[in-house]
Write a protein that holds these residues in place. Structure first.
Motif, PDB file in Angstrom:
ATOM      1  N   ALA A   1      36.167  38.907  33.849  1.00  0.00           N
ATOM      2  CA  ALA A   1      35.821  40.261  34.264  1.00  0.00           C
ATOM      3  C   ALA A   1      34.415  40.669  33.837  1.00  0.00           C
ATOM      4  O   ALA A   1      33.957  41.768  34.186  1.00  0.00           O
ATOM      5  N   LEU A   2      33.696  39.798  33.099  1.00  0.00           N
ATOM      6  CA  LEU A   2      32.340  40.129  32.686  1.00  0.00           C
ATOM      7  C   LEU A   2      31.423  40.205  33.910  1.00  0.00           C
ATOM      8  O   LEU A   2      31.570  39.451  34.883  1.00  0.00           O
ATOM      9  N   GLU A   3      30.466  41.093  33.843  1.00  0.00           N
ATOM     10  CA  GLU A   3      29.589  41.345  34.994  1.00  0.00           C
ATOM     11  C   GLU A   3      28.854  40.080  35.433  1.00  0.00           C
ATOM     12  O   GLU A   3      28.728  39.810  36.633  1.00  0.00           O
ATOM     13  N   ARG A   4      28.400  39.303  34.470  1.00  0.00           N
ATOM     14  CA  ARG A   4      27.663  38.095  34.821  1.00  0.00           C
ATOM     15  C   ARG A   4      28.558  37.079  35.520  1.00  0.00           C
ATOM     16  O   ARG A   4      28.125  36.352  36.409  1.00  0.00           O
ATOM     17  N   VAL A   5      29.827  37.018  35.117  1.00  0.00           N
ATOM     18  CA  VAL A   5      30.758  36.080  35.749  1.00  0.00           C
ATOM     19  C   VAL A   5      31.115  36.561  37.148  1.00  0.00           C
ATOM     20  O   VAL A   5      31.215  35.762  38.094  1.00  0.00           O
ATOM     21  N   LEU A   6      31.298  37.853  37.305  1.00  0.00           N
ATOM     22  CA  LEU A   6      31.644  38.393  38.624  1.00  0.00           C
ATOM     23  C   LEU A   6      30.568  38.089  39.657  1.00  0.00           C
ATOM     24  O   LEU A   6      30.861  37.932  40.851  1.00  0.00           O
ATOM     25  N   ALA A   7      29.324  37.977  39.169  1.00  0.00           N
ATOM     26  CA  ALA A   7      28.235  37.648  40.102  1.00  0.00           C
ATOM     27  C   ALA A   7      28.412  36.253  40.695  1.00  0.00           C
ATOM     28  O   ALA A   7      27.880  35.936  41.763  1.00  0.00           O
ATOM     29  N   GLY A   8      29.153  35.392  40.031  1.00  0.00           N
ATOM     30  CA  GLY A   8      29.409  34.043  40.539  1.00  0.00           C
ATOM     31  C   GLY A   8      30.624  33.972  41.446  1.00  0.00           C
ATOM     32  O   GLY A   8      31.009  32.873  41.850  1.00  0.00           O
ATOM     33  N   GLU A   9      31.266  35.119  41.766  1.00  0.00           N
ATOM     34  CA  GLU A   9      32.443  35.182  42.638  1.00  0.00           C
ATOM     35  C   GLU A   9      33.525  34.203  42.178  1.00  0.00           C
ATOM     36  O   GLU A   9      33.870  33.239  42.858  1.00  0.00           O
ATOM     37  N   PRO A  10      34.097  34.456  40.989  1.00  0.00           N
ATOM     38  CA  PRO A  10      35.126  33.547  40.461  1.00  0.00           C
ATOM     39  C   PRO A  10      36.442  33.676  41.237  1.00  0.00           C
ATOM     40  O   PRO A  10      36.810  34.754  41.702  1.00  0.00           O
ATOM     41  N   GLU A  11      37.136  32.564  41.365  1.00  0.00           N
ATOM     42  CA  GLU A  11      38.455  32.541  41.993  1.00  0.00           C
ATOM     43  C   GLU A  11      39.374  31.669  41.144  1.00  0.00           C
ATOM     44  O   GLU A  11      39.044  30.522  40.846  1.00  0.00           O
ATOM     45  N   VAL A  12      40.512  32.240  40.760  1.00  0.00           N
ATOM     46  CA  VAL A  12      41.500  31.478  39.991  1.00  0.00           C
ATOM     47  C   VAL A  12      42.357  30.696  40.983  1.00  0.00           C
ATOM     48  O   VAL A  12      43.085  31.276  41.784  1.00  0.00           O
ATOM     49  N   VAL A  13      42.271  29.349  40.932  1.00  0.00           N
ATOM     50  CA  VAL A  13      43.008  28.537  41.897  1.00  0.00           C
ATOM     51  C   VAL A  13      44.245  27.872  41.291  1.00  0.00           C
ATOM     52  O   VAL A  13      45.050  27.302  42.002  1.00  0.00           O
ATOM     53  N   ALA A  14      44.405  27.976  39.957  1.00  0.00           N
ATOM     54  CA  ALA A  14      45.585  27.409  39.297  1.00  0.00           C
ATOM     55  C   ALA A  14      45.764  28.083  37.937  1.00  0.00           C
ATOM     56  O   ALA A  14      44.789  28.568  37.340  1.00  0.00           O
ATOM     57  N   GLY A  15      46.994  28.110  37.444  1.00  0.00           N
ATOM     58  CA  GLY A  15      47.268  28.662  36.104  1.00  0.00           C
ATOM     59  C   GLY A  15      47.051  30.149  36.003  1.00  0.00           C
ATOM     60  O   GLY A  15      46.694  30.648  34.924  1.00  0.00           O
ATOM     61  N   ALA A  16      47.278  30.897  37.099  1.00  0.00           N
ATOM     62  CA  ALA A  16      47.031  32.340  37.079  1.00  0.00           C
ATOM     63  C   ALA A  16      47.926  33.062  36.080  1.00  0.00           C
ATOM     64  O   ALA A  16      47.587  34.160  35.606  1.00  0.00           O
ATOM     65  N   GLY A  17      49.045  32.477  35.727  1.00  0.00           N
ATOM     66  CA  GLY A  17      49.950  33.119  34.781  1.00  0.00           C
ATOM     67  C   GLY A  17      49.544  32.969  33.334  1.00  0.00           C
ATOM     68  O   GLY A  17      50.192  33.529  32.444  1.00  0.00           O
ATOM     69  N   ARG A  18      48.462  32.236  33.054  1.00  0.00           N
ATOM     70  CA  ARG A  18      48.027  31.995  31.672  1.00  0.00           C
ATOM     71  C   ARG A  18      46.648  32.568  31.395  1.00  0.00           C
ATOM     72  O   ARG A  18      45.937  32.092  30.512  1.00  0.00           O
ATOM     73  N   LEU A  19      46.264  33.599  32.113  1.00  0.00           N
ATOM     74  CA  LEU A  19      44.918  34.149  31.957  1.00  0.00           C
ATOM     75  C   LEU A  19      44.736  34.957  30.670  1.00  0.00           C
ATOM     76  O   LEU A  19      43.606  35.345  30.333  1.00  0.00           O
ATOM     77  N   ASP A  20      45.822  35.224  29.949  1.00  0.00           N
ATOM     78  CA  ASP A  20      45.700  35.979  28.695  1.00  0.00           C
ATOM     79  C   ASP A  20      45.512  35.066  27.487  1.00  0.00           C
ATOM     80  O   ASP A  20      45.510  35.538  26.348  1.00  0.00           O
ATOM     81  N   ARG A  21      45.319  33.788  27.745  1.00  0.00           N
ATOM     82  CA  ARG A  21      45.046  32.865  26.640  1.00  0.00           C
ATOM     83  C   ARG A  21      43.709  33.228  25.985  1.00  0.00           C
ATOM     84  O   ARG A  21      42.735  33.544  26.672  1.00  0.00           O
ATOM     85  N   PRO A  22      43.651  33.184  24.648  1.00  0.00           N
ATOM     86  CA  PRO A  22      42.393  33.538  23.976  1.00  0.00           C
ATOM     87  C   PRO A  22      41.324  32.467  24.151  1.00  0.00           C
ATOM     88  O   PRO A  22      41.629  31.272  24.224  1.00  0.00           O
ATOM     89  N   VAL A  23      40.086  32.899  24.218  1.00  0.00           N
ATOM     90  CA  VAL A  23      38.937  31.995  24.320  1.00  0.00           C
ATOM     91  C   VAL A  23      38.261  31.956  22.957  1.00  0.00           C
ATOM     92  O   VAL A  23      37.709  32.966  22.503  1.00  0.00           O
ATOM     93  N   ARG A  24      38.348  30.805  22.310  1.00  0.00           N
ATOM     94  CA  ARG A  24      37.749  30.672  20.979  1.00  0.00           C
ATOM     95  C   ARG A  24      36.268  30.334  21.050  1.00  0.00           C
ATOM     96  O   ARG A  24      35.487  30.715  20.177  1.00  0.00           O
TER      97      ARG A  24
END
Length: 519
Positions: free
Chosen positions: A18-41
């Motif tokens: 959801a970061l603005e810089r990432v949104l500029a790259g038009e991200p699309e989740v193509v797999a594992g949509a149910g695990r998007l709340d995993r923490p990023v270390r």
């Protein structure tokens, strides 16, 4: 004092996308949509096909997949290696290597439930790594700052001799969630936090603690309490809303402080005794309805479902000895010291048990262990509803107070009840009436204007024994002639004839009222 809020949780995959810089790259989740709340270390930019062996878990891996193009087996193994390394997500930039999402990688990621994200527009990976890393560093710094602030404040409280409850209140303020301290049998020793939230946690504490207390899911974070290789309890943050790492730091700092507090032994009674004391004091006070205290009673280890409750107040024995006798007899109950020298005991018996017989057995065992030391065991009638327990405790305390002054002189039954205190109990109930106070002062003026505690004590014993001179002399360890001289001095001071029943009764009532007022 600064009001702390839990640091923001570590970024999740969803938050990074959801970061603005990432949104500029038009991200699309193509797999594992149910695990998007995993923490990023952490975030890694890597093109090596075997990068998985260099990961330690929690990384978001950014790649163009240039070394995977044209080989579906390599693509599948790449995703599997990311899954084995517990990467939080794989972000694939579409371009010359992969103009469209690779089906082999998508299928493998879906099977592994690993989030696979593709970027449809060219995107400078360096900008993303810079932003995410800076956010993660700020979050870690905030967590460490909170940890050190908590350690400093709790240490300061310990050095000033603060009680356990004050420490727990401070931990609850920092964690913004209910805090519970329990022993290894899940018996609650202390709580802190907003009372409604704490009651919700305690309502079915033992079951919930056994199911959730062993893990850190759902915001339940615990730290063990103990020392020298032995555990004796745990502190649990219940429903902590920050990230798990920060919560664990906070719980660890709290555990360190509690262990230090217990080792220093700054308080006269144990945490178990303090827990029982707080509960029974609230029950006796009656400010909080008994039904609202049920969760605390249950969490403190008192059986409350379909039970018979026997309220007792004991004088002459401390809480530790009473608790030991209960354990020896296998009687479930709570023991706590009240104001003064009284100790409250709340027995919880099965409905088919003989409450009177077990109470008498408890009193007999207590007297046997006390030897010649006087012990008063006052009891209220058994209650089958927890709502009636506060009134029962107050009744037992009233009975114990009514006989406290003359217990040695009175021929008391092993268990004293309201029916045994007669006039003494009535006078104590009326002790605050101004007319009763005036009557007592007037009748005893000759002794009170120039107090002589020896004469008052002799008078008290003489009247309590039914004007039995032999018994009075024996109890005061004086000869009969010496007793006669003292009784004569009392009659002269009061201007009464103690051989006259009505005058003696009047003086007796006045003395009972005076003693009740003094107490």
């Amino acid at each position: 004092m600064t009001t702390w809020e839990p640091p923001a949780p570590a970024l999740s995959v969803r938050q990074v996308l959801a970061l603005e810089r990432v949104l500029a790259g038009e991200p699309e989740v193509v797999a594992g949509a149910g695990r998007l709340d995993r923490p990023v270390r952490w975030v890694h930019v890597a093109e090596a096909a075997d990068v998985g062996v260099m990961l330690s878990g929690g990384e978001m891996v950014l790649t163009t997949g240039v070394l995977l193009a044209g080989d579906e087996d390599k693509q599948t193994e790449y995703v599997r290696s990311m899954h084995r390394a517990e990467a939080s997500a794989v972000v694939l930039g579409l371009g010359r290597a992969f103009p469209a999402p690779p089906e082999a990688m998508r299928r493998a990621a879906e099977r592994c439930q690993l989030p696979l994200v593709v970027l449809h527009r060219p995107f400078p990976f360096a900008q993303l790594t810079e932003e995410v890393q800076s956010r993660l560093v700020r979050s870690k710094f905030a967590a460490v700052s909170l940890s050190e602030a908590v350690r400093t404040e709790l240490t300061a409280l310990i050095t000033t001799g603060a009680p356990l409850q004050r420490l727990l209140d401070e931990v609850a303020r920092h964690s913004a969630c209910p805090v519970v301290v329990a022993n290894l049998a899940h018996r609650v020793l202390g709580t802190a936090g907003e009372r409604p939230a704490v009651d919700d946690v305690l309502r079915d504490w033992e079951r919930v603690a056994r199911q959730a207390g062993g893990s850190e899911g759902g915001g339940w974070i615990r730290a063990e309490l103990g020392g020298r290789g032995e555990r004796w309890g745990r502190i649990v943050l219940c429903g902590y809303r920050g990230d798990t790492a920060t919560g664990r730091l906070l719980a660890d700092r709290a555990a360190e402080a509690l262990v230090l507090h217990r080792m220093l032994g700054g308080e006269a009674c144990s945490w178990e005794e303090q827990s029982a004391q707080s509960l029974l004091t609230d029950l006796v006070g009656g400010v909080v309805p008994a039904r609202h205290l049920l969760p605390r009673a249950r969490a403190a280890g008192l059986p409350v479902n379909r039970r018979t409750f026997v309220p007792l107040v004991v004088r002459g024995r401390d809480a530790a000895r009473l608790d030991r006798v209960l354990r020896l007899l296998g009687l479930p109950g709570l023991v706590a010291g009240l104001a003064g020298t009284a100790t409250a005991v709340l027995l919880s018996l099965a409905r088919d048990q003989d409450a009177e017989a077990l109470t008498a057995h408890f009193a007999a065992r207590l007297r046997a262990e006390s030897g010649s030391a006087p012990v008063v065991v006052a009891a209220a009638g058994a209650r089958t509803s927890f709502d009636d327990v506060p009134a029962g405790l107050r009744e037992a305390r009233h009975v114990a107070d009514a006989v406290a002054d003359s217990a040695a002189a009175l021929d008391l039954p092993p268990v004293v009840r309201l029916r045994d205190v007669h006039l003494r109990g009535l006078v104590r109930l009326l002790r605050d009436d101004p007319q009763v106070q005036s009557f007592a002062e007037r009748e005893l003026d000759g002794l009170l204007c120039d107090p002589d505690e020896d004469l008052l004590s002799v008078l008290r014993t003489y009247l309590a024994t039914g004007r039995n001179k032999s018994r009075t002399a024996q109890l005061h360890h004086v000869s009969r002639p010496a007793l006669y001289r003292r009784l004569e001095a009392i009659q002269v001071r009061l201007g009464v004839d103690l051989d006259d029943f009505e005058q003696a009764a009047s003086v007796h009532i006045a003395l009972l009222a005076h003693d009740a007022q003094q107490r």
